[in-house]
Design an enzyme around this catalytic site. Structure first.
Site, mmCIF file in Angstrom:
data_model
loop_
_atom_site.group_PDB
_atom_site.id
_atom_site.type_symbol
_atom_site.label_atom_id
_atom_site.label_comp_id
_atom_site.label_asym_id
_atom_site.label_seq_id
_atom_site.Cartn_x
_atom_site.Cartn_y
_atom_site.Cartn_z
ATOM 1 N N PRO A 268 48.941 -24.376 46.551
ATOM 2 C CA PRO A 268 48.997 -23.004 46.021
ATOM 3 C C PRO A 268 48.261 -22.029 46.921
ATOM 4 O O PRO A 268 47.312 -22.397 47.621
ATOM 5 C CB PRO A 268 48.299 -23.128 44.661
ATOM 6 C CG PRO A 268 47.378 -24.303 44.812
ATOM 7 C CD PRO A 268 48.081 -25.260 45.727
ATOM 8 N N PHE B 292 46.044 -18.319 47.023
ATOM 9 C CA PHE B 292 44.854 -17.971 46.261
ATOM 10 C C PHE B 292 45.098 -16.901 45.212
ATOM 11 O O PHE B 292 44.572 -16.982 44.107
ATOM 12 C CB PHE B 292 43.739 -17.498 47.214
ATOM 13 C CG PHE B 292 43.134 -18.621 48.004
ATOM 14 C CD1 PHE B 292 42.010 -19.281 47.553
ATOM 15 C CD2 PHE B 292 43.698 -19.029 49.195
ATOM 16 C CE1 PHE B 292 41.455 -20.319 48.266
ATOM 17 C CE2 PHE B 292 43.156 -20.068 49.925
ATOM 18 C CZ PHE B 292 42.023 -20.722 49.465
ATOM 19 N N ARG B 293 45.903 -15.878 45.544
ATOM 20 C CA ARG B 293 45.900 -14.670 44.728
ATOM 21 C C ARG B 293 47.183 -14.375 43.958
ATOM 22 O O ARG B 293 47.270 -13.340 43.309
ATOM 23 C CB ARG B 293 45.530 -13.468 45.605
ATOM 24 C CG ARG B 293 44.091 -13.511 46.080
ATOM 25 C CD ARG B 293 43.733 -12.340 46.966
ATOM 26 N NE ARG B 293 42.299 -12.304 47.236
ATOM 27 C CZ ARG B 293 41.705 -13.031 48.171
ATOM 28 N NH1 ARG B 293 42.430 -13.823 48.935
ATOM 29 N NH2 ARG B 293 40.404 -12.959 48.340
ATOM 30 N N HIS C 8 38.330 -20.091 58.899
ATOM 31 C CA HIS C 8 37.585 -20.409 57.680
ATOM 32 C C HIS C 8 37.203 -21.881 57.636
ATOM 33 O O HIS C 8 36.949 -22.445 56.576
ATOM 34 C CB HIS C 8 38.387 -20.006 56.449
ATOM 35 C CG HIS C 8 38.578 -18.524 56.344
ATOM 36 N ND1 HIS C 8 39.464 -17.940 55.460
ATOM 37 C CD2 HIS C 8 38.003 -17.497 57.010
ATOM 38 C CE1 HIS C 8 39.421 -16.623 55.609
ATOM 39 N NE2 HIS C 8 38.549 -16.337 56.543
#
Length: 422
Positions: A127, A129-130, A220
Protein backbone atom coordinates in the site's frame (compact mmCIF):
# COMPACT_ATOMS: atom_id res chain seq x y z
CA UNK A 1 9.88 28.70 13.08
CA UNK A 2 11.31 32.19 13.41
CA UNK A 3 11.04 35.45 11.58
CA UNK A 4 13.79 37.85 10.59
CA UNK A 5 13.46 41.43 9.41
CA UNK A 6 16.28 43.09 7.47
CA UNK A 7 16.06 46.73 6.44
CA UNK A 8 19.59 47.89 5.68
CA UNK A 9 21.75 46.04 3.15
CA UNK A 10 19.15 44.84 0.64
CA UNK A 11 17.78 46.65 -2.44
CA UNK A 12 14.93 49.07 -1.75
CA UNK A 13 12.25 46.69 -3.02
CA UNK A 14 13.22 44.11 -0.40
CA UNK A 15 13.33 46.47 2.55
CA UNK A 16 11.12 45.42 5.41
CA UNK A 17 10.40 41.94 3.99
CA UNK A 18 9.59 39.44 6.72
CA UNK A 19 10.86 35.97 5.94
CA UNK A 20 9.28 32.97 7.56
CA UNK A 21 11.92 30.34 8.11
CA UNK A 22 10.61 26.84 8.96
CA UNK A 23 13.06 24.14 9.95
CA UNK A 24 12.11 22.17 6.82
CA UNK A 25 13.43 24.90 4.53
CA UNK A 26 17.02 24.46 3.33
CA UNK A 27 18.15 27.95 4.36
CA UNK A 28 16.46 31.23 5.18
CA UNK A 29 17.91 33.74 2.76
CA UNK A 30 18.45 36.36 5.47
CA UNK A 31 18.87 34.78 8.89
CA UNK A 32 20.65 31.68 7.54
CA UNK A 33 18.55 29.42 9.75
CA UNK A 34 18.60 25.91 8.31
CA UNK A 35 19.43 22.25 8.75
CA UNK A 36 22.89 20.82 9.13
CA UNK A 37 22.56 18.86 5.89
CA UNK A 38 21.49 21.73 3.63
CA UNK A 39 24.63 21.40 1.55
CA UNK A 40 23.01 22.29 -1.76
CA UNK A 41 21.28 25.47 -0.65
CA UNK A 42 22.95 28.80 -1.37
CA UNK A 43 24.89 29.73 1.72
CA UNK A 44 25.00 33.30 2.95
CA UNK A 45 28.34 34.79 4.02
CA UNK A 46 29.12 34.52 7.71
CA UNK A 47 28.09 37.61 9.72
CA UNK A 48 30.95 40.00 10.43
CA UNK A 49 31.62 41.50 13.86
CA UNK A 50 30.70 45.12 14.47
CA UNK A 51 33.51 47.22 12.96
CA UNK A 52 36.07 49.03 15.05
CA UNK A 53 35.30 52.73 14.71
CA UNK A 54 39.01 53.64 14.47
CA UNK A 55 39.66 51.54 11.34
CA UNK A 56 37.73 53.72 8.92
CA UNK A 57 39.63 52.78 5.73
CA UNK A 58 39.46 49.04 6.36
CA UNK A 59 35.83 49.45 7.36
CA UNK A 60 35.03 50.93 3.96
CA UNK A 61 36.82 48.13 2.12
CA UNK A 62 35.25 45.44 4.25
CA UNK A 63 31.85 47.04 3.88
CA UNK A 64 32.15 47.02 0.10
CA UNK A 65 33.34 43.42 0.09
CA UNK A 66 30.56 42.42 2.45
CA UNK A 67 27.98 44.16 0.30
CA UNK A 68 29.24 42.32 -2.78
CA UNK A 69 29.06 39.01 -0.93
CA UNK A 70 25.49 39.77 0.16
CA UNK A 71 24.47 40.68 -3.38
CA UNK A 72 26.14 37.57 -4.81
CA UNK A 73 24.22 35.46 -2.31
CA UNK A 74 20.99 37.22 -3.29
CA UNK A 75 21.64 36.57 -6.99
CA UNK A 76 22.28 32.88 -6.27
CA UNK A 77 19.15 32.63 -4.15
CA UNK A 78 16.80 34.07 -6.76
CA UNK A 79 18.52 32.11 -9.53
CA UNK A 80 17.85 28.84 -7.70
CA UNK A 81 14.36 29.52 -6.38
CA UNK A 82 12.74 31.69 -9.04
CA UNK A 83 14.93 31.18 -12.08
CA UNK A 84 15.79 34.88 -12.35
CA UNK A 85 18.86 35.58 -14.43
CA UNK A 86 19.00 32.09 -15.96
CA UNK A 87 18.03 30.94 -19.42
CA UNK A 88 14.95 28.83 -20.06
CA UNK A 89 15.16 26.76 -23.23
CA UNK A 90 12.25 24.68 -24.46
CA UNK A 91 13.55 21.23 -25.41
CA UNK A 92 10.26 19.37 -25.93
CA UNK A 93 8.46 19.46 -29.28
CA UNK A 94 5.18 19.43 -27.37
CA UNK A 95 4.12 18.94 -23.77
CA UNK A 96 2.83 15.40 -24.17
CA UNK A 97 4.14 11.91 -23.54
CA UNK A 98 4.95 11.75 -27.25
CA UNK A 99 7.05 14.88 -26.88
CA UNK A 100 8.97 13.33 -23.99
CA UNK A 101 9.55 10.09 -25.95
CA UNK A 102 10.84 12.02 -28.96
CA UNK A 103 13.22 13.94 -26.72
CA UNK A 104 14.45 10.73 -25.04
CA UNK A 105 15.36 9.28 -28.43
CA UNK A 106 17.37 12.37 -29.36
CA UNK A 107 21.03 13.09 -28.71
CA UNK A 108 20.06 15.80 -26.22
CA UNK A 109 18.83 13.25 -23.66
CA UNK A 110 21.63 11.14 -22.25
CA UNK A 111 21.19 11.30 -18.47
CA UNK A 112 17.85 10.54 -16.78
CA UNK A 113 17.08 10.82 -13.08
CA UNK A 114 14.04 8.99 -11.70
CA UNK A 115 12.34 10.25 -8.54
CA UNK A 116 9.98 7.58 -7.25
CA UNK A 117 7.62 6.98 -4.35
CA UNK A 118 5.21 4.39 -3.00
CA UNK A 119 2.95 4.59 -6.04
CA UNK A 120 5.32 2.48 -8.13
CA UNK A 121 4.98 -0.43 -5.69
CA UNK A 122 1.22 -0.52 -5.13
CA UNK A 123 0.62 -2.97 -7.99
CA UNK A 124 2.98 -5.38 -6.21
CA UNK A 125 0.57 -5.41 -3.25
CA UNK A 126 2.34 -2.83 -1.09
CA UNK A 127 0.00 0.00 0.00
CA UNK A 128 0.98 3.61 -0.43
CA UNK A 129 0.83 5.95 2.55
CA UNK A 130 -1.80 8.59 1.91
CA UNK A 131 -4.63 7.14 -0.19
CA UNK A 132 -7.84 7.88 1.80
CA UNK A 133 -9.12 4.32 2.24
CA UNK A 134 -6.41 1.95 1.03
CA UNK A 135 -3.31 3.84 2.16
CA UNK A 136 -1.12 2.66 5.00
CA UNK A 137 -1.96 5.54 7.30
CA UNK A 138 -5.69 4.81 6.96
CA UNK A 139 -5.32 1.22 8.17
CA UNK A 140 -3.27 1.37 11.37
CA UNK A 141 -6.10 1.39 13.92
CA UNK A 142 -5.13 -2.00 15.32
CA UNK A 143 -1.82 -0.61 16.56
CA UNK A 144 -3.54 1.98 18.82
CA UNK A 145 -1.22 4.79 17.78
CA UNK A 146 -1.70 8.37 18.99
CA UNK A 147 -1.71 9.35 15.28
CA UNK A 148 -0.81 7.34 12.13
CA UNK A 149 2.57 8.94 11.44
CA UNK A 150 3.81 7.94 14.92
CA UNK A 151 4.64 4.47 13.65
CA UNK A 152 7.50 6.03 11.66
CA UNK A 153 8.63 8.62 14.24
CA UNK A 154 11.94 7.88 15.93
CA UNK A 155 10.84 9.26 19.31
CA UNK A 156 7.81 6.98 19.42
CA UNK A 157 9.82 4.00 18.14
CA UNK A 158 12.38 4.31 20.93
CA UNK A 159 9.60 4.01 23.50
CA UNK A 160 7.29 1.63 21.64
CA UNK A 161 9.06 -0.38 18.90
CA UNK A 162 6.45 -3.16 18.83
CA UNK A 163 3.91 -1.54 16.44
CA UNK A 164 6.59 -0.89 13.83
CA UNK A 165 7.89 -4.45 13.88
CA UNK A 166 4.35 -5.83 13.68
CA UNK A 167 3.75 -3.71 10.60
CA UNK A 168 7.15 -4.66 9.19
CA UNK A 169 6.09 -8.32 9.16
CA UNK A 170 3.26 -7.44 6.79
CA UNK A 171 5.43 -5.34 4.49
CA UNK A 172 8.77 -7.12 4.74
CA UNK A 173 10.95 -7.28 1.60
CA UNK A 174 11.05 -10.65 -0.09
CA UNK A 175 7.27 -11.14 -0.19
CA UNK A 176 6.72 -8.98 -3.25
CA UNK A 177 7.90 -8.80 -6.85
CA UNK A 178 9.07 -5.67 -8.65
CA UNK A 179 6.49 -3.97 -10.83
CA UNK A 180 6.54 -2.82 -14.43
CA UNK A 181 7.76 0.59 -13.19
CA UNK A 182 10.78 -0.98 -11.52
CA UNK A 183 11.72 -2.85 -14.67
CA UNK A 184 11.24 0.27 -16.79
CA UNK A 185 13.90 1.92 -14.62
CA UNK A 186 16.06 -1.18 -15.10
CA UNK A 187 15.60 -0.80 -18.86
CA UNK A 188 16.74 2.82 -18.64
CA UNK A 189 19.90 1.51 -16.99
CA UNK A 190 20.45 -1.10 -19.70
CA UNK A 191 19.99 1.56 -22.38
CA UNK A 192 22.70 3.64 -20.72
CA UNK A 193 20.27 6.46 -19.86
CA UNK A 194 19.87 6.12 -16.09
CA UNK A 195 22.01 8.56 -14.15
CA UNK A 196 20.39 7.76 -10.81
CA UNK A 197 17.17 6.57 -9.22
CA UNK A 198 16.21 8.50 -6.11
CA UNK A 199 13.64 6.48 -4.19
CA UNK A 200 11.53 7.18 -1.12
CA UNK A 201 10.66 3.49 -0.85
CA UNK A 202 12.07 1.08 1.72
CA UNK A 203 10.83 -2.11 0.06
CA UNK A 204 14.17 -2.78 -1.77
CA UNK A 205 12.28 -3.65 -4.98
CA UNK A 206 14.64 -1.45 -7.00
CA UNK A 207 17.48 -3.76 -5.95
CA UNK A 208 15.43 -6.87 -6.69
CA UNK A 209 14.69 -5.47 -10.16
CA UNK A 210 18.41 -5.35 -10.90
CA UNK A 211 19.61 -1.87 -9.93
CA UNK A 212 23.01 -1.77 -8.25
CA UNK A 213 23.77 0.30 -5.12
CA UNK A 214 25.58 2.90 -7.24
CA UNK A 215 22.42 3.35 -9.34
CA UNK A 216 20.37 4.17 -6.26
CA UNK A 217 19.90 6.86 -3.68
CA UNK A 218 17.61 5.35 -1.06
CA UNK A 219 16.57 8.67 0.41
CA UNK A 220 14.51 7.20 3.23
CA UNK A 221 16.86 4.32 3.91
CA UNK A 222 16.45 0.61 3.36
CA UNK A 223 15.67 -2.69 5.03
CA UNK A 224 18.78 -4.13 3.38
CA UNK A 225 20.87 -3.58 6.52
CA UNK A 226 20.14 -2.89 10.19
CA UNK A 227 22.12 -1.46 13.10
CA UNK A 228 22.06 -1.54 16.88
CA UNK A 229 20.60 1.73 18.14
CA UNK A 230 23.16 2.14 20.92
CA UNK A 231 25.62 4.88 19.86
CA UNK A 232 28.36 2.98 21.69
CA UNK A 233 27.73 -0.24 19.77
CA UNK A 234 26.19 0.26 16.28
CA UNK A 235 26.63 -3.43 15.43
CA UNK A 236 25.43 -4.14 11.88
CA UNK A 237 22.99 -6.93 11.02
CA UNK A 238 21.91 -8.45 7.71
CA UNK A 239 18.55 -8.57 5.99
CA UNK A 240 18.26 -12.28 6.78
CA UNK A 241 18.97 -11.77 10.49
CA UNK A 242 16.33 -9.06 10.78
CA UNK A 243 13.80 -11.10 8.82
CA UNK A 244 14.19 -14.06 11.18
CA UNK A 245 13.55 -11.85 14.22
CA UNK A 246 10.55 -10.08 12.71
CA UNK A 247 8.83 -13.27 11.58
CA UNK A 248 9.46 -14.82 14.98
CA UNK A 249 7.50 -11.85 16.39
CA UNK A 250 10.40 -10.95 18.65
CA UNK A 251 11.62 -7.38 19.04
CA UNK A 252 15.14 -7.53 17.53
CA UNK A 253 17.81 -7.02 20.19
CA UNK A 254 21.54 -6.61 19.69
CA UNK A 255 23.52 -9.77 20.43
CA UNK A 256 26.32 -7.68 21.94
CA UNK A 257 24.55 -5.12 24.12
CA UNK A 258 20.83 -6.05 24.04
CA UNK A 259 19.74 -2.67 22.68
CA UNK A 260 16.99 -2.57 20.06
CA UNK A 261 18.18 -3.14 16.48
CA UNK A 262 16.48 -0.94 13.88
CA UNK A 263 16.46 -1.42 10.09
CA UNK A 264 18.37 1.35 8.34
CA UNK A 265 15.23 3.14 7.24
CA UNK A 266 14.87 6.84 7.99
CA UNK A 267 12.22 7.69 10.55
CA UNK A 268 10.70 11.13 10.98
CA UNK A 269 13.16 12.98 13.20
CA UNK A 270 16.28 11.35 11.74
CA UNK A 271 18.79 12.78 9.30
CA UNK A 272 18.73 11.55 5.74
CA UNK A 273 21.73 9.49 4.53
CA UNK A 274 24.85 11.47 3.65
CA UNK A 275 24.73 9.88 0.19
CA UNK A 276 21.47 11.70 -0.52
CA UNK A 277 23.13 15.09 -0.15
CA UNK A 278 26.44 14.22 -1.80
CA UNK A 279 24.79 12.80 -4.93
CA UNK A 280 22.48 15.80 -5.32
CA UNK A 281 25.44 18.13 -5.72
CA UNK A 282 26.73 16.38 -8.83
CA UNK A 283 23.71 14.61 -10.33
CA UNK A 284 21.39 17.56 -10.77
CA UNK A 285 23.97 19.71 -12.52
CA UNK A 286 24.05 17.35 -15.50
CA UNK A 287 20.60 15.76 -15.66
CA UNK A 288 18.80 15.91 -19.05
CA UNK A 289 15.39 14.58 -17.94
CA UNK A 290 13.53 14.08 -14.66
CA UNK A 291 10.93 11.29 -14.48
CA UNK A 292 8.82 11.57 -11.32
CA UNK A 293 6.60 8.58 -10.52
CA UNK A 294 4.19 7.55 -7.78
CA UNK A 295 4.87 10.26 -5.22
CA UNK A 296 2.77 12.95 -3.60
CA UNK A 297 5.87 15.17 -3.24
CA UNK A 298 4.77 16.15 0.26
CA UNK A 299 7.80 15.06 2.27
CA UNK A 300 10.84 17.32 2.42
CA UNK A 301 13.61 17.47 1.48
CA UNK A 302 12.85 14.83 -1.17
CA UNK A 303 10.05 16.93 -2.65
CA UNK A 304 12.45 19.81 -3.28
CA UNK A 305 14.51 17.71 -5.71
CA UNK A 306 12.24 18.66 -8.60
CA UNK A 307 13.63 22.18 -8.29
CA UNK A 308 17.30 21.17 -8.36
CA UNK A 309 17.56 20.49 -12.09
CA UNK A 310 18.57 23.18 -14.60
CA UNK A 311 15.65 25.33 -15.72
CA UNK A 312 15.65 23.85 -19.23
CA UNK A 313 15.51 20.22 -18.07
CA UNK A 314 12.15 18.61 -19.00
CA UNK A 315 10.20 16.97 -16.18
CA UNK A 316 7.70 14.13 -16.67
CA UNK A 317 5.22 13.26 -13.92
CA UNK A 318 3.59 9.81 -14.05
CA UNK A 319 1.08 9.76 -11.21
CA UNK A 320 -2.59 9.45 -10.32
CA UNK A 321 -2.83 13.20 -9.71
CA UNK A 322 -0.84 16.33 -10.38
CA UNK A 323 1.71 17.08 -7.68
CA UNK A 324 4.73 19.27 -7.21
CA UNK A 325 3.06 22.60 -7.94
CA UNK A 326 4.31 25.41 -5.69
CA UNK A 327 2.92 28.89 -5.16
CA UNK A 328 5.68 31.22 -6.44
CA UNK A 329 5.58 33.59 -3.45
CA UNK A 330 5.52 30.73 -0.93
CA UNK A 331 8.33 29.04 -2.83
CA UNK A 332 10.44 32.18 -2.53
CA UNK A 333 9.72 32.59 1.17
CA UNK A 334 10.54 28.96 1.99
CA UNK A 335 13.44 28.52 -0.38
CA UNK A 336 11.56 25.82 -2.29
CA UNK A 337 11.57 27.03 -5.87
CA UNK A 338 11.05 25.06 -9.05
CA UNK A 339 7.39 24.07 -8.67
CA UNK A 340 5.92 22.24 -11.65
CA UNK A 341 3.75 24.08 -14.18
CA UNK A 342 1.55 21.89 -16.36
CA UNK A 343 -1.28 24.16 -17.44
CA UNK A 344 -0.34 27.83 -17.57
CA UNK A 345 0.50 29.74 -20.74
CA UNK A 346 4.10 29.88 -19.51
CA UNK A 347 4.44 26.08 -19.27
CA UNK A 348 7.39 24.92 -21.33
CA UNK A 349 8.96 21.77 -19.84
CA UNK A 350 6.54 19.93 -17.51
CA UNK A 351 4.35 17.04 -18.68
CA UNK A 352 1.79 15.13 -16.56
CA UNK A 353 0.55 11.66 -17.50
CA UNK A 354 -2.26 10.89 -15.06
CA UNK A 355 -3.17 7.33 -14.28
CA UNK A 356 -1.65 4.08 -13.03
CA UNK A 357 2.14 4.26 -12.87
CA UNK A 358 2.64 0.88 -14.57
CA UNK A 359 0.43 1.94 -17.45
CA UNK A 360 2.26 5.23 -17.78
CA UNK A 361 5.59 3.43 -18.07
CA UNK A 362 4.11 0.96 -20.53
CA UNK A 363 2.75 3.79 -22.67
CA UNK A 364 6.14 5.51 -22.65
CA UNK A 365 7.95 2.26 -23.45
CA UNK A 366 5.58 1.74 -26.39
CA UNK A 367 6.35 5.21 -27.78
CA UNK A 368 10.07 4.52 -27.36
CA UNK A 369 9.80 1.17 -29.18
CA UNK A 370 10.72 -0.73 -26.01
CA UNK A 371 7.38 -2.34 -25.15
CA UNK A 372 8.16 -5.93 -26.13
CA UNK A 373 11.63 -5.71 -24.63
CA UNK A 374 10.12 -4.52 -21.35
CA UNK A 375 7.46 -7.23 -21.28
CA UNK A 376 10.06 -9.92 -22.04
CA UNK A 377 12.30 -8.61 -19.25
CA UNK A 378 9.45 -8.77 -16.73
CA UNK A 379 8.52 -12.30 -17.76
CA UNK A 380 12.13 -13.50 -17.50
CA UNK A 381 12.84 -11.83 -14.16
CA UNK A 382 9.59 -12.95 -12.51
CA UNK A 383 10.27 -16.53 -13.64
CA UNK A 384 13.72 -16.31 -12.08
CA UNK A 385 12.25 -15.04 -8.80
CA UNK A 386 9.72 -17.89 -8.79
CA UNK A 387 12.47 -20.44 -9.39
CA UNK A 388 14.58 -19.07 -6.55
CA UNK A 389 11.58 -19.06 -4.23
CA UNK A 390 10.71 -22.67 -5.01
CA UNK A 391 14.31 -23.78 -4.45
CA UNK A 392 14.31 -22.45 -0.89
CA UNK A 393 12.99 -24.53 1.97
CA UNK A 394 9.45 -23.38 2.79
CA UNK A 395 9.03 -21.12 5.81
CA UNK A 396 5.74 -21.80 7.62
CA UNK A 397 5.48 -18.19 8.76
CA UNK A 398 5.65 -16.75 5.24
CA UNK A 399 3.96 -17.34 1.96
CA UNK A 400 5.49 -19.92 -0.37
CA UNK A 401 6.38 -17.40 -3.03
CA UNK A 402 6.41 -13.66 -3.52
CA UNK A 403 3.19 -12.01 -4.55
CA UNK A 404 2.93 -11.52 -8.28
CA UNK A 405 2.58 -8.12 -9.78
CA UNK A 406 -0.53 -8.16 -11.97
CA UNK A 407 0.08 -8.27 -15.73
CA UNK A 408 -0.20 -4.97 -17.60
CA UNK A 409 -3.86 -4.14 -18.17
CA UNK A 410 -5.33 -2.13 -20.99
CA UNK A 411 -4.14 1.43 -20.87
CA UNK A 412 -6.58 3.71 -19.09
CA UNK A 413 -5.30 7.13 -18.22
CA UNK A 414 -6.46 10.65 -17.70
CA UNK A 415 -4.33 13.04 -19.64
CA UNK A 416 -3.78 16.71 -19.05
CA UNK A 417 -5.59 19.14 -21.26
CA UNK A 418 -2.41 19.63 -23.26
CA UNK A 419 -1.81 15.93 -23.81
CA UNK A 420 -3.32 13.82 -26.55
CA UNK A 421 -5.09 10.61 -25.54
CA UNK A 422 -2.90 7.54 -25.91
Amino acid sequence: MKACVQTSVWPHWLLGVVVLCPSSAPYCFRCRHGTEHSVTAPRAPAPRPWPNRTDSDSDTEEGAAGGEAEMEFLRNFFSQTLGLGTQKERLLDNLTLEGVAHYMLSERCRRVICLVGAGISTSAGIPDFRSPSTGLYANLQKYHLPYPEAIFEIGYFKKHPEPFFALAKELYPGQFKPTLCHYFIRLLKEKGLLLRCYTQNIDTLERVAGLEPEDLVEAHGTFHTSHCMSPLCRQEYTLGWMKEKIFSEVTPKCEKCQSVVKPDIIFFGENLPARFFSCIQSDFLKVDLLIIMGTSLQVQPFASLIGKAPLSTPRLLINKEKTGRTDPFLGMMMGLGGGMDFDSKKAYRDVAWLGDCDQGCLALADLLGWKKELEDLIQKEHASIDAQSESRSPNPTTSASPQRSPPPAKEEARTTKTEKPQ
